[in-house]
Design a protein around this motif. Structure first.
Motif, mmCIF file in Angstrom:
data_model
loop_
_atom_site.group_PDB
_atom_site.id
_atom_site.type_symbol
_atom_site.label_atom_id
_atom_site.label_comp_id
_atom_site.label_asym_id
_atom_site.label_seq_id
_atom_site.Cartn_x
_atom_site.Cartn_y
_atom_site.Cartn_z
ATOM 1 N N UNK A 235 25.663 82.002 -27.370
ATOM 2 C CA UNK A 235 26.119 82.434 -28.698
ATOM 3 C C UNK A 235 27.632 82.330 -28.811
ATOM 4 N N UNK A 236 28.336 82.759 -27.786
ATOM 5 C CA UNK A 236 29.796 82.651 -27.801
ATOM 6 C C UNK A 236 30.241 81.205 -27.942
ATOM 7 N N UNK A 237 29.623 80.345 -27.161
ATOM 8 C CA UNK A 237 29.999 78.927 -27.158
ATOM 9 C C UNK A 237 29.733 78.300 -28.535
ATOM 10 N N UNK A 238 28.572 78.603 -29.085
ATOM 11 C CA UNK A 238 28.216 78.049 -30.399
ATOM 12 C C UNK A 238 29.192 78.524 -31.468
ATOM 13 N N UNK A 239 29.475 79.839 -31.479
ATOM 14 C CA UNK A 239 30.371 80.392 -32.497
ATOM 15 C C UNK A 239 31.784 79.835 -32.346
ATOM 16 N N UNK A 240 32.242 79.697 -31.111
ATOM 17 C CA UNK A 240 33.589 79.161 -30.886
ATOM 18 C C UNK A 240 33.689 77.713 -31.352
ATOM 19 N N UNK A 241 32.652 76.919 -31.091
ATOM 20 C CA UNK A 241 32.661 75.518 -31.527
ATOM 21 C C UNK A 241 32.611 75.418 -33.053
ATOM 22 N N UNK A 242 31.863 76.324 -33.697
ATOM 23 C CA UNK A 242 31.816 76.326 -35.160
ATOM 24 C C UNK A 242 33.210 76.597 -35.734
ATOM 25 N N UNK A 243 33.911 77.552 -35.171
ATOM 26 C CA UNK A 243 35.256 77.854 -35.660
ATOM 27 C C UNK A 243 36.206 76.701 -35.378
ATOM 28 N N UNK A 244 36.098 76.119 -34.173
ATOM 29 C CA UNK A 244 36.943 74.979 -33.826
ATOM 30 C C UNK A 244 36.709 73.836 -34.802
ATOM 31 N N UNK A 245 35.453 73.580 -35.130
ATOM 32 C CA UNK A 245 35.136 72.497 -36.042
ATOM 33 C C UNK A 245 35.655 72.792 -37.451
ATOM 34 N N UNK A 246 35.567 74.042 -37.857
ATOM 35 C CA UNK A 246 36.021 74.409 -39.202
ATOM 36 C C UNK A 246 37.523 74.182 -39.342
ATOM 37 N N UNK A 247 38.295 74.705 -38.411
ATOM 38 C CA UNK A 247 39.748 74.594 -38.523
ATOM 39 C C UNK A 247 40.266 73.204 -38.168
ATOM 40 N N UNK A 248 39.412 72.362 -37.583
ATOM 41 C CA UNK A 248 39.814 70.982 -37.310
ATOM 42 C C UNK A 248 39.524 70.066 -38.496
ATOM 43 N N UNK A 278 39.668 68.569 -25.725
ATOM 44 C CA UNK A 278 38.713 68.045 -24.745
ATOM 45 C C UNK A 278 37.598 69.063 -24.553
ATOM 46 N N UNK A 279 36.360 68.633 -24.760
ATOM 47 C CA UNK A 279 35.191 69.475 -24.514
ATOM 48 C C UNK A 279 34.608 69.082 -23.157
ATOM 49 N N UNK A 280 34.512 70.051 -22.276
ATOM 50 C CA UNK A 280 34.158 69.773 -20.877
ATOM 51 C C UNK A 280 32.796 70.372 -20.566
ATOM 52 N N UNK A 281 31.918 69.529 -20.067
ATOM 53 C CA UNK A 281 30.559 69.966 -19.729
ATOM 54 C C UNK A 281 30.242 69.587 -18.292
ATOM 55 N N UNK A 282 29.264 70.291 -17.738
ATOM 56 C CA UNK A 282 28.829 69.953 -16.379
ATOM 57 C C UNK A 282 27.969 68.699 -16.364
ATOM 58 N N UNK A 283 27.445 68.307 -17.526
ATOM 59 C CA UNK A 283 26.573 67.135 -17.608
ATOM 60 C C UNK A 283 27.387 65.856 -17.735
ATOM 61 N N UNK A 284 26.967 64.846 -16.997
ATOM 62 C CA UNK A 284 27.643 63.540 -17.021
ATOM 63 C C UNK A 284 26.840 62.611 -17.918
ATOM 64 N N UNK A 285 27.456 62.146 -18.981
ATOM 65 C CA UNK A 285 26.762 61.381 -20.010
ATOM 66 C C UNK A 285 26.106 60.127 -19.452
ATOM 67 N N UNK A 286 24.880 59.864 -19.950
ATOM 68 C CA UNK A 286 24.146 58.611 -19.693
ATOM 69 C C UNK A 286 23.775 58.411 -18.228
ATOM 70 N N UNK A 287 23.935 59.425 -17.402
ATOM 71 C CA UNK A 287 23.585 59.251 -15.988
ATOM 72 C C UNK A 287 22.516 60.228 -15.518
ATOM 73 N N UNK A 288 22.351 61.334 -16.239
ATOM 74 C CA UNK A 288 21.420 62.357 -15.790
ATOM 75 C C UNK A 288 21.972 63.220 -14.676
ATOM 76 N N UNK A 289 23.180 62.917 -14.231
ATOM 77 C CA UNK A 289 23.790 63.686 -13.156
ATOM 78 C C UNK A 289 24.535 64.889 -13.720
#
Length: 539
Positions: A235-248, A278-289
């Motif tokens: 919930x925190x992550x979703x709400x923070x991204x919504x605010x980031x997107x709004x002000x961007x 920069x949005x940082x995730x543990x998932x590596x795109x297109x590799x499944x790693x």
């Protein structure tokens, strides 16, 4: 200045535990590359946390260098129990004043603080407890402290141009200031105040003639899975991204009043919070790693930030990044079009585990050195040959066949009149033989016998044994003293030969060969002792 590498004044800002871990890793990278943090004075750090125990976090030293956060680098965004009660009561007063005719002390907070949490405001000293409004409240309450700390951090990066040019690294200071904000959007501290920190910097530092290039980058972790994977973190992550997107987005303005006593505490900013988000995730795109641990993710983030200001690739990274704004301003073709404003990154590098390789190398060298000392280069000389070499080198036995060097040494001792034991005895023997040959009659022989009795008694008194030197015969005393000198010389010969065998430049060098020789020498000396035991008994 073609050989000089450009570098920009940099302030790294960490929010919460994630920010602290990444900033600590950046400090370690600087120590690895430059030897100490002081060797790169154009980079400074600010750590913000709602945990009052912030000073005890992280490692204090790395490679013998202090990398702990100094008091001037810390912003303890805490709220005491008394302050929390005052804020709660103050917000309630604003709510009770329905006409809003009077500006209350907490009016600037009541504008945005959720009404349902007002009565639950308590001391903020052990973190924000994953509640975003609490994190923002802590920042608002400590805004002036943040402002002072940021100003000090920026000042610390100034005035080092000449030092950088003269340093071994050959660094050339480029115009501008880079701000890097690191936070997790999953907890209450990071997700609650990341936008406020960004816009506070926007308000405090705008491009001007002195610093035309002020860039603000945000490194925001959006993987709740590595923090506990709880619903509140999502919930925190979703709400923070919504605010980031709004002000961007276009036609939006971030407005807030952090303090009613200072115009610098009022922010009205139409620009996006970050130039490069920069949005940082543990998932590596297109590799499944995936990146399996937080520590690895923090290390990658620290490496990427360091690339921006402290690496041979920095000019290339900056050049590529400068081309991004044109693409980031383009809108996609979605029915509700969005700006292509978010970024991420990947790193490929050869990891050189210096500590591990150093430990392995030391172990291998130690093993080989130990084996060399024990066995030399594999040579295995005959033990008797070593003994014979020693006896010849130090002239223990003039004749190796007889091996009577010790007895010979005793025999050759000068006892009186410059004559040795052996010569005196041979001389006495010759004189006695001559006296016997000169005896022609019985009276001559009787006179000789009487004379010999007196002479022999005098001679034998010289070889009387006794435990005290006063009673001992003078010849025996001289023999015993001489024997001690000879033994000391022999002991020194043995030590010298051991030193020769333990000299790595000696072809027969090794501890094993030395021990073989010592054991053979012990046998040799025992045999020799048995052979001269009668003589030793007499002495």
């Amino acid at each position: 200045m073609a050989d000089y590498q450009g570098i920009t004044r940099t302030v790294c800002i960490g929010i919460g535990g994630t920010g602290e871990k990444v900033l600590t890793q950046i400090k370690k990278i600087i120590v690895d590359r430059y030897g100490s943090l002081d060797s790169l004075p154009v980079v400074s750090f600010v750590q913000i946390d709602t945990d009052d125990a912030i000073t005890s976090k992280g490692g204090n030293s790395y490679r013998g260098k202090d990398i702990s956060f100094r008091e001037t680098e810390l912003v303890k965004a805490v709220v005491s129990k008394t302050e929390a009660e005052a804020i709660s009561n103050g917000i309630q007063e604003v709510y009770d004043d329905k006409d809003l005719k009077t500006l209350k002390p907490q009016s600037h907070i009541a504008r945005w603080f959720p009404p349902q949490l007002v009565k639950n405001i308590s001391a903020i000293e052990k973190g924000a407890q994953a509640r975003r409004p609490i994190g923002r409240l802590a920042f608002t309450k400590n805004y002036e402290k943040f402002q002072q700390t940021i100003d000090a951090a920026v000042r610390r990066t100034d005035g080092h141009a000449e030092y950088l040019l003269s340093s071994e690294q050959k660094l050339k200071l480029d115009p501008g200031i880079n701000f890097f904000i690191v936070a997790s959007l999953c907890g209450g501290t990071g997700s609650g105040m990341f936008l406020d920190v960004a816009y506070a910097i926007r308000g405090l530092y705008s491009p001007n003639q002195v610093n035309p290039n002020i860039r603000l980058s945000g490194y925001l972790v959006i993987s709740p899975q590595i923090y506990g994977d709880t619903p509140r973190q999502y919930a925190n992550c979703y709400a923070a991204l919504k605010e980031l997107d709004y002000y961007s987005s276009e036609h939006t303005t971030f407005e807030i009043c952090y303090t009613q006593n200072d115009n610098r505490g009022i922010v009205r900013e139409p620009r996006p919070p970050f130039d490069f988000p920069y949005l940082i995730s543990k998932d590596i795109a297109d590799t499944g790693s995936t990146i399996s641990t937080r520590e690895k993710l923090f290390n990658i983030t620290a490496q990427k930030i360091t690339l921006e200001f402290s690496d041979e690739l920095s000019p290339r990274v900056k050049s590529m990044r400068d081309n991004f704004p044109d693409y980031m301003q383009q809108w996609d073709t979605h029915p509700r079009s969005n700006c292509q404003q978010y970024m991420t990154f990947g790193l490929v590098s050869i990891h050189f585990p210096k500590e591990r390789i150093s430990a392995i190398t030391q172990f291998e060298v130690g093993c080989k050195l130990t084996a060399f000392w024990l066995n030399g280069i594999g040579q295995s000389p005959d033990s008797q040959a070593l003994v014979d070499q020693f006896l010849v080198n130090y002239n223990w036995h003039p004749n190796l066949a007889k091996k009577d060097g010790f007895v010979s040494s005793l025999e050759n001792i000068t006892v009186e009149g410059g004559k040795t034991f052996k010569k005196i005895i041979e001389s006495n023997k010759a004189e006695l033989k001559k006296s016997v040959d000169d005896c022609k009659t019985d009276s001559d022989r009787q006179a000789l016998a009487s004379k010999l009795n007196t002479q022999l008694n005098a001679k034998f008194r010289k070889v009387i044994h006794s435990d005290t030197e006063a009673e001992r015969g003078e010849w025996i005393t001289k023999l015993q003293k001489a024997r001690l000198n000879i033994e000391n010389q022999y002991n020194q010969n043995i030590k010298d030969f051991i030193s020769e065998l333990l000299n790595p430049s000696n072809f027969k060098f090794s501890i094993r060969n030395t021990r073989i020789w010592l054991e053979a020498m012990q046998t040799e000396l025992n045999n020799y002792r048995s052979a001269i035991e009668p003589v030793s008994y007499l002495l």
